[in-house]
Design a protein around this motif. Structure first.
Motif, short mmCIF file in Angstrom:
data_model
loop_
_atom_site.label_atom_id
_atom_site.label_comp_id
_atom_site.label_asym_id
_atom_site.label_seq_id
_atom_site.Cartn_x
_atom_site.Cartn_y
_atom_site.Cartn_z
N UNK A 39 0.85 -1.20 0.00
CA UNK A 39 0.00 0.00 0.00
C UNK A 39 0.88 1.25 0.00
N UNK A 40 1.90 1.23 0.82
CA UNK A 40 2.80 2.39 0.89
C UNK A 40 3.44 2.64 -0.47
N UNK A 41 3.88 1.58 -1.11
CA UNK A 41 4.52 1.75 -2.42
C UNK A 41 3.55 2.33 -3.43
N UNK A 42 2.34 1.83 -3.41
CA UNK A 42 1.34 2.31 -4.36
C UNK A 42 1.08 3.79 -4.12
N UNK A 43 0.92 4.17 -2.86
CA UNK A 43 0.66 5.57 -2.55
C UNK A 43 1.82 6.44 -3.03
#
Ligand code: HEA
Ligand code: HEA
Ligand code: CUA
Ligand SMILES: [Cu+2]
Lengths: 532, 95, 306, 210
Positions: free
Chosen positions: B19-23
């Protein structure tokens, strides 16, 4: 230890026949010997080419070959000597044979990968020599493949470049193998600082192989792409910068000179304490200086480009770092010297070669300092002075260390001994010839003779003549040495386990070692040179 | 890197990292729409570096591996960056 | 080393001698010590070694002293080099073209020469230009050298301090004729220089055709012989009027007659029609260096080479 | 050096499995891959510094949408590889295989995207050798050459990585990779993450920095 019940590695056939025993082996000692065989062949080709070049340079004007042929000769000479001989040289042959032995392991960490590296090496070597036979003639660019000439010339550069690429990967995999071996396979009790210095040298070398070689890989790939697709990454007409090519090339090729010399220094660090029967002086200083050379060596590449149009500040920075990288080498020399002090020195051939190494490497290293000085290099760059410098360090340094290693581990490898008397004589012929061959090059370089010259002005005649005569003596010495060694291998007396009374683990097992090196994996409790 | 009990990164941690990477990906694309002048490169590379650190430490387990491996990674990066920096010593000062 | 003939010679030689001195000291010292140890502590004389512990003080000494010495070496190298970067104002500017495989020097007033003629004690600045590959302009007697890099405007400068003629060599490998890419620098008094500089190209005092002069000046003869032999380009002998087999850029071949237009095209765009058996990309376009008038002269000259 | 026998009487000792060595070996290999791309990054940064305008123009012509999509695909595939390792550690081989298959599916998607991206440019004759390409400003030419070179080399790694993972899935199926012997899968995963890691930098450098 009792005598072994296992067969020694030379006899063991593992149920296979003929050459297959060798070509499918995973045994590090055999792979080392296969490297030795291949390397010797290529090396002799390289020497022959060297001799041809010297013949051509005997007199001004044409002696034996055309300019185009001459240009191909020095390119092949450089490529063969660098990529096929000095870079793989000591690690691939003596690293393979001796590293597992001196750290008390049964093999390297990845034996199959080790064999694969050998095949890669052979494949690359065949490609390199293949440039002679196919296409539009062997490359004529010099071993540096400088753009844009290497892109323009019609000769077989693309293939040579691929060869160097493949050879690079062989070298990387060997380095990878050694690092893991040293990390994971030291015998019980052998902490980092109880590890023999040859292993330290190989460890530092391996890191350079690993982290510098890919740069030349990708650079040469760019040259190949440029030649094949005509898309210019270094072509000024298309916005490229030829000097950037030089940066990339030397980012690898300077560290590569330490790939060549560090293992040699490691060999010398083994021989000197053994033949002085004395604890090595400054163990830690020598170990750390290997790492220091490896590390600082990454940041000095610009000293090959002092006249390329590189900016002033860059020249100054690279010059000062070049001088700093010389210091760890000096530390090593001083410690070797101190090790001899109060020793009990036995001047057997390995020790002689080690002494020869120190003297020749000194000349090579000190002339390196001349190259490193900004003002002096402006005059000296791309002259025969540089040619003299690098033959002193590569052949006088690495080459002599290679010979030293060959005479040192000979009884271990073959279980036999060569004739000490003749080996000593061969050394002196080689040593004399060497200096007559290369010292005049330093002189003629200072006089201003550029390198890669097919023909030269009359004032350079005399030194060239002397040098050519020296090349004959050198080859005489070389042939003598090889004959002595082959004789020893075939008919030599049986050697003891430990003819030189060394303390490292390689001498504690049989000669030749058994298949898995040790009956039982030894445990060490002391440093490697604790002579009493 | 000595024999140690293998650390298992559980499913949830992995997903959180994702999720962090996507954000961060969305962020970097979004930021690139603005004209940040000289900061453009710095911002884009900083975000990329945060992403790289996430991948290295969780997906590639570096956070749970031995120190020596981390040192090796750092040495490699130092050498790589120095290659670029030292080359720039030439180009920055060309007239 | 021959004695220097430029303002830089002293700085370069100084750096050289300082390093040489330190080097000889260490070489002799270390070798002598080594030999002495080998004799003194030989196994016959000294059968049992005495073990000596490491000595941190010694390690520090032989780290620090070489460090100081190399910094001294660096210093001399640096001060010898510094002035090479600072071109004085008002230096005489000459454009030096290095191409495969000849040198050409163009002066500000349009005068062009194959040897470099310079006045004594006047700073001269060379703007280095290469249309093809790397070369390097090297004058050993002046202790200077700088690469001629296509696409980069490298420069070098010097003040000649001695009258005479000195060699110019190409020090960067540039192909088959690299070792023949030679020229001279001629240092003359300022007065002589001024007369030389202002005199018209010596047309009448030679018997050479104008076309011939052009071919020499632009270095065509480095690649094209006039006696029928092959260098890297086709010979000029009996070229004019013959039938040539050429390859076009798209790979097709055709036969053309070597007439005026063909020769003009060959000079202005050599890669457009590449003669069979020869390499493309070797010859560069001379479009900017030859005007139509001169091309005509060249053609006239070629016609004469039967 | 004094030696003493540690384990008497063992003749052919079983060379014990050394997972740490294998993993270290893989990491070292990744370092070389990193430096291999590093050479290209170096060339990129120098030429970008020399031709800022042209590079910015060039990157305006790349499709940020496709680039971002591919970034998401790679990140997701990285996640599924990581999850598959967790799954195998928790002894769920079926789940692990499923996750790997999904990863390979992502790799395919990535390549399909790339195919359209490259195809689009090639359709417009925007590739080295064409008249259009020759008419570009030198800096833009360099940008595109680097674009093709870097993404091409990266794509090669995607293919290799996908094949490796396929082999790993097969190993799991055959029981050669299990919950207490999964270093091969870890290594395959490490390789795949490297592919992701490089893309993390390629994406902003090529697509975003105008
Ligand atoms: C084995 C390979 C090897 C090694 C070890 C070295 C070692 C060194 N080299 Fe060399 N070099 C080459 C191989 C090598 N070189 C090659 C192949 C080329 C040419 C490539 C080409 O263009 O084709 C080259 C070219 C080259 C150049 C470029 C010259 C030019 O093209 O203009 C320079 C410039 O700085 C240089 C410097 C040095 C220095 C400072 C060292 C130092 O590491 C030396 C350190 C050693 C000592 C200094 C001796 C020991 C010291 C003492 C005993 C104490 C006394 C010392 C002090 C007071 C400090 N080398
Ligand atoms: C290790 C590297 C190495 C070695 C050993 C040699 C050996 C020789 N070299 Fe050199 N040489 C290079 C590396 C080497 N060379 C390189 C890199 C260049 C630059 C190329 C370029 O410009 O691109 C060069 C260039 C070069 C030139 C300059 C060409 C020019 O600029 O125009 C000349 C000129 O005479 C020359 C001569 C010789 C001769 C006569 C020999 C020998 O024939 C002398 C005889 C040698 C021996 C007698 C034995 C040495 C033995 C060993 C080192 C180990 C033995 C191992 C086994 C037997 C397995 N070489
Ligand atoms: Cu021009 Cu060498
Ligand atoms: Cu160097």
């Amino acid at each position: 230890m009792t005598t072994t019940t296992l067969p020694n590695y030379l006899e063991d056939k593992q149920g296979k026949k003929g050459l297959m025993v060798w070509l499918t082996t995973h045994d590090h000692k055999r792979i080392g010997l296969m490297y030795l065989a291949a390397l010797s062949v290529f090396f002799i080709v390289g020497v022959l080419i060297g001799i041809l070049m010297r013949l051509e340079l005997l007199n001004p004007g044409k002696d034996i070959v055309d300019p185009q042929t001459y240009n191909s000769l020095f390119t092949l000479h450089g490529v063969i000597m660098i990529f096929l001989f000095v870079i793989p040289g000591i690690p691939a042959v003596f690293g393979n044979i001796a590293l597992p032995l001196i750290i008390g392991a049964r093999d390297v960490a990845f034996p199959k990968l080790n064999l694969f590296s050998w095949y890669l090496y052979m494949f690359g070597a065949m490609l390199a020599l293949g440039t002679l036979l196919v296409g539009d003639g062997p490359p004529d660019t010099g071993w540096t493949f400088y753009a844009p000439y290497s892109v323009k010339t019609g000769t077989n550069v693309t293939m040579a470049v691929f060869a160097a690429f493949i050879l690079g990967f062989s070298s990387i995999l060997t380095g990878l193998n050694f690092i893991v071996t040293i990390h994971r396979m030291r015998c019980p009790g052998m902490s980092w600082f109880k590890m023999p210095l040859f292993a330290w040298a190989l460890y530092a070398t391996s890191w350079i192989q690993l982290l510098a070689t890919p740069v030349v890989g990708i650079t040469l790939l760019m040259i190949a792409v440029e030649r094949m697709l005509g898309i210019g990454l270094f072509d000024p007409a298309l916005g490229g910068d030829p000097v950037l090519y030089q940066h990339l090339f030397w980012i690898y090729s300077h560290p590569a000179v330490y790939i060549m010399i560090l293992p040699g220094m490691g060999v010398i660090s083994e021989i000197i304490p053994t033949f002085s029967q004395r604890r090595i002086f400054g163990y830690k200083a020598i170990a750390y200086s290997s790492l220091a050379i490896a590390f600082i060596g990454y940041f000095v590449w610009g000293h090959h480009m002092f006249t390329s149009g590189m900016s002033g500040p860059a020249r100054v920075i690279f010059s000062i770092l070049t001088f700093l990288v010389a210091i760890p080498s000096a530390i090593k020399v001083f410690n070797w010297l101190a090790t001899m002090y109060n020793g009990s020195i036995d001047m057997k051939p390995p020790m002689l070669y080690a002494m020869g190494f120190i003297f020749l490497f000194l000349i090579g290293g000190l002339t390196g300092l001349v190259n490193g000085a900004l003002a002096a290099d402006i005059h000296i760059h791309d002259t025969y002075f540089v040619v003299g410098h690098f033959h002193y360090v590569m052949f006088g340094g690495t080459g002599f260390a290679f010979f030293a290693a060959m005479h040192y581990w000979f009884p271990k490898i073959w279980g036999k001994m060569y004739s000490i008397k003749h080996a000593t004589r061969a050394f002196w012929v080689l040593f004399t010839g060497f200096n007559i061959l290369y010292f005049p090059m330093l002189v003629v370089g200072i006089m201003g003779m550029p390198r890669r010259y097919y023909d030269y002005l009359p004032q350079f005649h005399l030194p060239n003549e002397i040098s050519t005569v020296g090349s004959w003596i050198t080859v005489l010495g070389l042939v003598y040495m090889i004959v002595v060694l082959i004789q020893g291998m075939r008919k030599g007396e049986k050697a003891e386990r430990n003819p030189w009374h060394g303390l490292t683990l390689d001498w504690q097992t049989d000669s030749p070692p058994t298949l898995e090196n040790f009956e039982e994996i030894p445990t060490v409790t002391e440093g490697p040179y604790e002579y009493k | 890197m000595d024999e140690q009990k293998h650390h298992i990164v559980d499913y949830l941690t992995n997903i959180k990292v994702w999720v962090a990477l996507a954000v961060l990906t969305i962020l970097t694309v979004w930021v690139s729409e603005f004209n940040l002048a000289t900061l453009t490169v710095a911002v884009a590379l900083s975000i990329a570096t945060i992403k790289a650190i996430l991948v290295l430490s969780y997906f590639m387990h570096l956070k749970f591996d031995s120190k020596i491996l981390i040192i090796m990674v750092l040495v490699t990066l130092v050498i790589f960056l120095s290659m670029i920096i030292f080359t720039f010593f030439d180009y920055l000062y060309r007239k | 080393m021959n004695s220097g003939a430029s303002n830089f010679a002293q700085g370069v030689d100084m750096a050289f001698y300082v390093i040489l001195g330190i080097s000889v000291f260490f070489l002799v010292g270390i070798t002598a010590t080594m030999i002495w140890f080998v004799i003194r502590y030989n196994r016959k004389r000294n059968p049992v070694a005495k073990n000596i512990k490491d000595n941190t003080k010694l390690e520090i000494i032989w780290t620090v002293i070489p460090t100081i010495l190399v910094l001294v070496m660096f210093y001399y190298g640096w001060i010898g080099y510094m002035p090479m970067k600072r071109v004085p104002n008002g230096a005489l500017e000459v454009k030096a073209t290095g191409r495969m495989w000849s040198w050409q020097f163009d002066y500000e007033n349009g005068k062009s020469s194959n040897i470099l003629v310079v006045p004594l004690n006047k700073p001269v600045k060379l703007n280095l230009y290469s249309p093809d590959v790397l070369h390097s302009l090297y004058i050993p007697a002046f202790r200077i050298k700088e690469d001629v890099v296509p696409g980069l405007n490298n420069t070098m400068w010097f003040t000649p301090t001695k009258l005479g003629e000195y060699d110019i060599l190409c020090a960067e490998y540039c192909g088959i004729q690299h070792s023949y890419m030679l020229s001279k620098v001629k240092v003359i008094s300022e007065q002589e220089y001024l007369t030389w500089y202002n005199e018209k190209a010596p047309e009448s005092d030679t018997l050479e055709a104008v076309g011939m002069q052009v071919i020499k000046r632009l270095g065509c003869v480095a690649c094209h012989s006039q006696d029928g032999s092959k260098i890297v380009g086709p010979t000029f002998k009996a070229l004019y009027g013959s039938t040539r087999k050429v390859t076009l850029p798209d790979g097709s071949t055709k036969e053309v007659k070597a007439d005026d237009d063909y020769i003009k095209l060959s000079i202005n765009d050599p890669n457009a029609e590449v003669v069979d058996g020869y390499q493309k990309n070797l010859m560069q376009s001379y479009k900017t260096q030859l005007n139509d008038e001169e091309i005509k002269e060249v053609i006239e000259y070629l016609k004469g080479l039967k | 050096m004094s030696t003493n026998s540690q384990q008497p009487e063992v003749h052919h000792p079983v060379i014990h499995r050394d997972d740490t060595a294998k993993k270290l070996g893989m990491w070292l290999f990744l370092f070389t891959e990193l430096i291999l791309f590093g050479g290209l990054f170096l060339v990129y940064s120098i030429y970008r510094y020399l031709n800022p305008e042209d590079f910015s123009n060039g990157s305006h012509h790349l499709d940020v949408g496709i680039g971002a999509l591919n970034t998401m695909i790679l990140i997701t595939s990285s996640l599924t590889v990581a999850l598959s390792i967790t799954a195998i550690q928790k002894n769920k081989p079926k789940l692990a295989i499923g996750l790997i298959v999904f990863t390979i599916f992502c790799a395919l998607l990535f390549m399909v995207n790339k195919y359209f991206e490259w195809g689009h440019k090639i359709h417009y004759d925007l590739y080295p050798g064409t008249e259009l390409f020759k008419a570009l400003k030198p800096g833009e030419g360099l940008f595109y050459v680097l674009y093709y070179f870097m993404t091409g080399l990266h794509m090669l790694h995607v293919v290799v990585g996908a094949i490796l993972l396929g082999i790993m899935a097969n190993y799991i199926r055959k029981g050669m990779i299990t919950h207490d012997n999964y270093v091969l899968l870890e290594n395959g995963g490490l390789y795949w993450h490297l592919v992701d890691l490089i893309w993390i930098y390629l994406f902003p450098l090529l697509y975003l920095i105008h």
